[in-house]
Design a protein around this motif. Sequence first.
Motif, mmCIF file in Angstrom:
data_model
loop_
_atom_site.group_PDB
_atom_site.id
_atom_site.type_symbol
_atom_site.label_atom_id
_atom_site.label_comp_id
_atom_site.label_asym_id
_atom_site.label_seq_id
_atom_site.Cartn_x
_atom_site.Cartn_y
_atom_site.Cartn_z
ATOM 1 N N LYS A 130 46.061 39.212 49.249
ATOM 2 C CA LYS A 130 46.226 38.137 48.274
ATOM 3 C C LYS A 130 45.453 36.888 48.706
ATOM 4 N N GLY A 131 44.622 36.377 47.778
ATOM 5 C CA GLY A 131 43.867 35.166 48.055
ATOM 6 C C GLY A 131 42.652 35.356 48.938
ATOM 7 N N ILE A 155 42.019 43.554 42.121
ATOM 8 C CA ILE A 155 42.401 42.496 41.176
ATOM 9 C C ILE A 155 43.919 42.388 41.082
ATOM 10 N N ASN A 156 44.587 43.524 41.015
ATOM 11 C CA ASN A 156 46.051 43.520 40.917
ATOM 12 C C ASN A 156 46.727 43.115 42.227
ATOM 13 N N GLU A 158 45.650 40.561 43.680
ATOM 14 C CA GLU A 158 45.421 39.116 43.576
ATOM 15 C C GLU A 158 44.441 38.575 44.615
ATOM 16 N N LYS A 160 40.943 36.806 45.822
ATOM 17 C CA LYS A 160 40.293 35.603 45.284
ATOM 18 C C LYS A 160 38.968 35.934 44.619
#
Length: 226
Positions: A130-131, A155-156, A158, A160
């Motif tokens: 994530k990020g 993408i799922n 999350e 960046k």
Amino acid sequence: MISPNDLKFENQLDAAEKLLEILPKNELINGDYVIICSSLESVVLADKVATGLGLSYELLFSEQITAPNNPECEVGMVSETEEIVVNEELIKAFNITLDFIYGEAHRKYEEKILKNVYKYRKGKLLWDLKGKNILLIDEGCETGTTALTSIKTLINLEVKSIVYATPLMPLSLVSYLNTLVDSIFCVRKIANFVDVDFYYKNKIDQAPETIMSILEESPYYLPLQK
């Protein structure tokens, strides 16, 4: 006129060297990127790129979903987060139900993906992305299914940003994949694409023991870092 032989790489290490020549090294290194290797088949290439950039990498496991009674016909793919990508045209052509797709996806997850997670990642979950800025490495893009599955999964999760990098891909897929990622770096975009293996003269052995040896000896493979 360029002959097919002029488009070939000696092996995955040669392809990795040529890919490193076109990658924006400073941007990747200073941008705190994490490399994601799209498949076990891409480990030789990804490890070489990771070494060249000094960046850590992680494996993203996925498996093909094939048509009923035809194991040679890929109709979709499932990732280790159980994200599914399907070929709508083939599903309609063969009258394949979504129940079949989801059933096969779960079976491949249970029987193959989890097995690989335990074997190559010692049972650890996928690293928290994530990020994160991601450099997605693929030894070659043929139909785009592996790339799409990896991109959808990332993408799922999350992330960046996603930079997709591969030594070769069909020219016809470039514009579409460009709409899904932040940028694409490809050494050879080929109009009349044959298949990935065709463009490697002498592929390095990718037996499970070879892949395991590369991962265990690499200081850049995240799951096994001390």
